[in-house]
Design a protein around this motif. Structure first.
Motif, PDB file in Angstrom:
ATOM      1  N   ASP A   1       0.841  -0.961   0.096  1.00 46.37           N
ATOM      2  CA  ASP A   1       0.017  -0.015   0.104  1.00 46.37           C
ATOM      3  C   ASP A   1       0.805   1.202   0.097  1.00 46.37           C
ATOM      4  O   ASP A   1       0.547   2.033  -0.575  1.00 46.37           O
ATOM      5  N   ILE A   2       1.839   1.344   0.583  1.00 51.70           N
ATOM      6  CA  ILE A   2       2.713   2.254   0.909  1.00 51.70           C
ATOM      7  C   ILE A   2       3.474   2.544  -0.599  1.00 51.70           C
ATOM      8  O   ILE A   2       3.759   3.829  -1.188  1.00 51.70           O
ATOM      9  N   ALA A   3       4.093   1.304  -1.004  1.00 51.09           N
ATOM     10  CA  ALA A   3       4.722   1.387  -2.174  1.00 51.09           C
ATOM     11  C   ALA A   3       3.836   1.947  -3.412  1.00 51.09           C
ATOM     12  O   ALA A   3       4.260   2.916  -4.360  1.00 51.09           O
ATOM     13  N   ILE A   4       2.710   1.713  -3.272  1.00 51.18           N
ATOM     14  CA  ILE A   4       1.739   2.029  -4.529  1.00 51.18           C
ATOM     15  C   ILE A   4       1.245   3.595  -4.228  1.00 51.18           C
ATOM     16  O   ILE A   4       1.337   4.369  -4.999  1.00 51.18           O
ATOM     17  N   ALA A   5       1.201   4.074  -2.884  1.00 50.20           N
ATOM     18  CA  ALA A   5       1.139   5.412  -2.724  1.00 50.20           C
ATOM     19  C   ALA A   5       2.051   6.261  -2.885  1.00 50.20           C
ATOM     20  O   ALA A   5       1.855   7.258  -3.887  1.00 50.20           O
ATOM     21  N   ASP A   6       3.455   5.776  -2.975  1.00 48.52           N
ATOM     22  CA  ASP A   6       4.542   6.621  -3.321  1.00 48.52           C
ATOM     23  C   ASP A   6       4.749   6.693  -4.677  1.00 48.52           C
ATOM     24  O   ASP A   6       5.338   7.697  -5.139  1.00 48.52           O
ATOM     25  N   THR A   7       4.560   5.561  -5.350  1.00 49.02           N
ATOM     26  CA  THR A   7       4.716   5.868  -6.824  1.00 49.02           C
ATOM     27  C   THR A   7       3.368   6.206  -7.708  1.00 49.02           C
ATOM     28  O   THR A   7       3.408   6.379  -9.095  1.00 49.02           O
ATOM     29  N   ASP A   8       2.341   6.362  -6.999  1.00 46.82           N
ATOM     30  CA  ASP A   8       0.927   6.676  -7.915  1.00 46.82           C
ATOM     31  C   ASP A   8       1.081   7.714  -8.624  1.00 46.82           C
ATOM     32  O   ASP A   8       0.682   7.905  -9.702  1.00 46.82           O
ATOM     33  N   PRO A   9       1.851   9.069  -7.972  1.00 45.62           N
ATOM     34  CA  PRO A   9       1.684  10.130  -8.956  1.00 45.62           C
ATOM     35  C   PRO A   9       3.035  10.192 -10.064  1.00 45.62           C
ATOM     36  O   PRO A   9       3.220  11.010 -10.802  1.00 45.62           O
ATOM     37  N   ILE A  10       3.440   9.064 -10.338  1.00 47.33           N
ATOM     38  CA  ILE A  10       4.753   8.868 -11.098  1.00 47.33           C
ATOM     39  C   ILE A  10       4.441   8.164 -12.220  1.00 47.33           C
ATOM     40  O   ILE A  10       3.750   7.069 -12.156  1.00 47.33           O
ATOM     41  N   ASP A  11       4.820   8.602 -13.700  1.00 41.89           N
ATOM     42  CA  ASP A  11       4.602   7.668 -14.861  1.00 41.89           C
ATOM     43  C   ASP A  11       5.839   6.842 -14.492  1.00 41.89           C
ATOM     44  O   ASP A  11       6.916   6.687 -14.855  1.00 41.89           O
ATOM     45  N   LEU A  12       5.403   5.705 -14.152  1.00 39.01           N
ATOM     46  CA  LEU A  12       6.178   4.231 -14.088  1.00 39.01           C
ATOM     47  C   LEU A  12       6.631   3.757 -15.354  1.00 39.01           C
ATOM     48  O   LEU A  12       7.524   2.693 -15.356  1.00 39.01           O
ATOM     49  N   TYR A  13       6.061   4.013 -16.450  1.00 38.12           N
ATOM     50  CA  TYR A  13       6.440   3.693 -17.750  1.00 38.12           C
ATOM     51  C   TYR A  13       7.738   4.525 -18.205  1.00 38.12           C
ATOM     52  O   TYR A  13       8.295   4.197 -19.217  1.00 38.12           O
TER      53      TYR A  13
END
Length: 819
Positions: free
Chosen positions: A681-693
């Motif tokens: 949950d923390i990892a998803i929240a931390d990366t949510d606003p980032i374009d992971l592609y």
């Protein structure tokens, strides 16, 4: 911003800021490579490898220091630079000149100072120090990183750096220690024996004299910033300032904070972190990093190193030697004495990772040409000693040399108390049975005369449907482009995107390997100079049914597509398509794809081989498959993804350690323990606003008007040495273009007249299925290695007489891993 880098904000730095810096390109050596290691092992006097500040003694008597402060009367006006040659008009003032730090030794340091663009009377003073040790802050800090100007490729004229830090501070660039750049000493032996302590003393003497020359800055808020070996220079200068403020019982210098980027702090952690970064980015094989991790002891008491360590480091250095470790994705600048033939003269198109200002791999050449001009030196009030050799910028240490992994290891070793927990890295800019239908004359009907807004091309294009199940009314849409030249002999390549549920027309054809790109107006196309149709005939398939323009009359089928059904439909498509295009019946055939095509591609290959065997002939002349960022095994993919996120500073190490410890991603491991769920949950929240592609890119601003998208207002763009721009808003242009009735008519698409907008969907690459995941999946296959790891050379190195390979990897039995 130019290149966003991880800054170590030390305890003195109290206020929260956003900082940016460009990279330092590869100079003439790897600053913390084996050459640097050898210097350390030989106790080179210019390098201090002590890891504790207690080993640095800056204590000298205040009265001793005071005698070095000389009269500066009238020198400020003499130092004012009227205008640099080729400089555009600016309102702020500039100064350049020398400050004597030891009169008896004839030792003087050169500085370049620019006032803030506005509010210079109230904004703080910031001193910038480059590292090396032995690198010019005038060269890199001022002219390639945070200063107000950049040098054009003619080596004669300047243009404005729109992201200069003099929008936020008055900037003072110091060439230190003596012997760097235009700084000098009349005692030549001093240049070779500079150490951290002597450098810190000279630097504080410089500052106290400089403040006498510019008294308006005596009580101004003062910051020290730098990069690389400035990880020594900056805190050591801060320490000596604080000591002498304490001795004087007043603020001689009103120090407020320090900043260091990609800092050389502790050789042991820096070196280990560097090689870890190289392995995590596919520059060296995992086995070599494991040997380094096991056998090498980088502490200063560990000599000599065992031969296993030396051998592993030799291989690592050889593998990375032809790569620009200051920007691992960039080619080197072609060698030429003529600036007009440098990189950007012939490479006008450039990949852009969502940043805002171009970086040119030949910028050092322009810098050296400019700084060695007599009129420039005269304008700067520099080179008063008339050095008999060319001024040189030297070599710095950043990115692949002192990466985020090194910095994090160094911080851990400090055992500091955490006052604010990890916060995520947000972008400031945002967010079978074989069923063959014999079809005649369909090929001619499928030919695309010209796509709307398309430039002229010589090759032919086709688009249309192939029925794969007549009773269910199921048909797959394809787009086919012949090779640019030699289409009659070059192979046929089928491209499949993943998802599952992503359009190969959208991503494969229009954003990746196809012949065209869509302009930001959403109406016109331009050529992709790096299309794969320069090497093959390209067939893009929207599969399974329900993706893009592909359809089924039985709507429930769209929701129940599985890998097996998709593979069956795909081989039926191919056999029918070959009937439509019989000239490709015996042509060499390849299947390629990405992401979930890690399932689609090998499963289609397997079913082709099975039916070739059953038919006792090649129904399809399959020669090979390729998969990029492949979804292969959920367990290894998921673990590798979070490892990649941690190694790139997107999530804290502690969260990855919890995921690694508590999460079991095998399909038999449900439910997960709460520690795993919480960490994810923390990892998803931390990366949510980032374009992971594309983790270095901002998101595209939301707008219904294409004229207001990202690149309309961001015309300057950072370039990492690649050759073609990537626009974070390209999906918007794609959706606008593909939903135009004239485009769909030209493609022979949307025959079912779908009532909703065509959508490209989302695929899986980069930060989702990164190199770490792929390597873990391949290891799980336990294949025999036929060719050991070979290094990741850029194809541009061909000009340097090196290998023309542009990838690294292994060759296994029947499989080649490329990075």
């Amino acid at each position: 911003m130019e290149k966003i880098i991880f800054f170590l904000l030390l305890t003195l730095f109290l206020s929260q800021i956003v900082v940016a810096s460009s990279h330092e390109l590869k100079r003439h050596s790897h600053g913390v490579g084996k050459l640097y290691l050898n210097k350390l092992l030989k106790k080179d006097s210019t390098i201090d490898n002590n890891s504790s500040s207690s080993n640095f003694s800056s204590t000298i008597d205040y009265l001793e220091l005071d005698i070095f402060v000389l009269s500066q009367k009238g020198l400020k006006d003499k130092d004012q630079i009227k205008k640099l040659p080729g400089q555009p008009f600016v309102k702020f003032k500039q100064y350049g000149g020398y400050v004597t730090v030891n009169k008896s030794a004839g030792r003087a340091l050169f500085y370049y100072f620019v006032e803030a663009h506005e509010n210079f009377k109230s904004l703080p003073l910031l001193l910038w120090l480059n590292g090396g040790p032995g690198c010019s802050s005038l060269a890199y800090g001022a002219m390639e990183e945070i200063g107000p100007f950049r040098i054009h490729k003619d080596g004669k004229t300047l243009y404005r750096n729109n992201y200069s830090w003099n929008q936020a501070a008055n900037l003072l660039f110091l060439e230190s220690p003596a012997g760097v750049g235009f700084s000098y000493s009349n005692i030549s032996s001093e240049v070779k024996s500079n150490g951290d302590r002597n450098t810190a003393i000279d630097n504080i003497i410089f500052l106290l004299n400089w403040i006498q020359r510019f008294p308006e800055y005596k009580n101004r808020d003062f910051y020290i910033a730098g990069e690389s070996y400035a990880g020594h220079f900056v805190p050591q200068l801060a320490e000596i300032i604080l000591q002498h403020n304490k001795l004087a019982k007043k603020n001689l210098i009103n120090l407020k904070g320090i900043m260091i980027g990609n800092a050389v702090i502790n050789f042991e952690t820096d070196e280990k972190g560097m090689y870890e970064y190289h392995a995590s980015h596919g520059l060296i094989p995992d086995e070599i990093f494991e040997q380094i991790d096991r056998y090498c002891n980088f502490s200063d008491k560990a000599l000599p190193q065992p031969h296993q360590c030396d051998n592993a480091i030799d291989i690592a250095i050889a593998d990375t030697d032809p790569i620009d470790l200051y920007n691992i994705y960039a080619p080197l600048c072609p060698k030429s004495d003529d600036l007009s033939t440098t990189y950007y003269t012939s490479n006008k198109n450039s990949i852009n990772y969502g940043m805002q200002q171009e970086i040119d791999p030949c910028s050092d050449d322009y810098l050296i040409a400019y700084m060695n001009r007599p009129d420039v030196q005269k304008a700067l009030h520099a080179n008063v000693t008339k050095i008999k050799y060319n001024w040189q910028p030297c070599s710095g240490d950043t990115d692949g040399i002192v990466p985020v992994t090194s910095t994090k290891k160094s911080i851990k070793k400090m055992k500091l108390r955490v006052e604010t927990p990890w916060y995520p890295w947000f972008h400031k800019d945002y967010e079978v049975r074989v069923l063959v239908s014999y079809i005649y004359r369909l090929k001619d009907k499928d030919q695309i005369k010209k796509l709307p807004g398309q430039p002229f091309v010589k090759f032919k294009q086709y688009g249309g449907y192939v029925t794969v199940n007549k009773s269910a009314g199921r048909a797959l849409f394809y787009y086919f482009v012949e090779a640019h030249e030699n289409f009659k002999s070059l192979p046929l390549l089928l491209w499949l995107n993943g998802g599952p549920g992503c359009s190969s027309l959208a991503y494969g054809a229009m954003e990746e390997i196809g012949p065209f790109r869509i302009h930001k107006d959403g109406k016109t196309l331009y050529r992709n100079n790096y299309s794969w149709n320069q090497a093959a005939n390209l067939l893009f398939l929207e599969s399974p049914a329900g993706v893009g323009f592909s359809y089924s009359n039985i709507s429930s089928e769209v929701k129940s597509n599985g890998d097996r059904n998709t593979a069956i439909d795909n081989i039926i498509f191919l056999l029918n398509w070959i009937q439509r295009f019989p000239e490709y019946k015996n042509r060499d055939f390849y299947i390629a794809g990405e992401s979930y095509a890690g399932h689609f591609v090998p499963q289609l290959a397997e079913i082709i081989l099975q039916h070739n065997k059953l038919a006792k002939k090649n129904l399809i002349n399959l020669k090979g498959i390729m998969i990029g960022n492949a979804v292969i095994n959920f367990e290894t993919d998921e673990k590798g993804m979070y490892e990649y996120h941690a190694s790139h500073g997107l999530i804290p190490d502690e969260i990855f350690e919890q995921i690694d410890r508590y999460c079991n991603f095998s399909d038999k491991a449900l439910p997960q323990p709460h520690q795993c769920d919480n960490a994810i949950d923390i990892a998803i929240a931390d990366t949510d606003p980032i374009d992971l592609y594309n983790i270095y890119a901002p998101l595209c601003p939301k707008s219904d008007d294409l004229s207001t998208t990202y690149y309309t207002s961001n015309k300057n763009s950072i370039n990492y040495g690649m050759q073609q721009e990537i626009d974070p808003c390209s999906d918007d242009y794609l959706i606008a273009y593909m939903n135009r009735p004239d485009v769909q008519k030209a493609l022979h698409a949307n025959v079912t007249k779908i009532k909703y907008n065509w959508q490209p969907c989302s695929g899986d690459t980069d930060g989702i299925v990164p190199v770490t995941s792929t390597k873990k999946s391949i290891k799980k296959m336990k294949l025999r290695v036929e060719t050991p790891w070979y290094p990741w050379f850029h194809k541009d190195y061909e000009d340097h007489g090196l290998s023309s390979s542009s990838v690294a990897g292994f060759v296994y039995e029947n499989l080649e891993f490329l990075n």
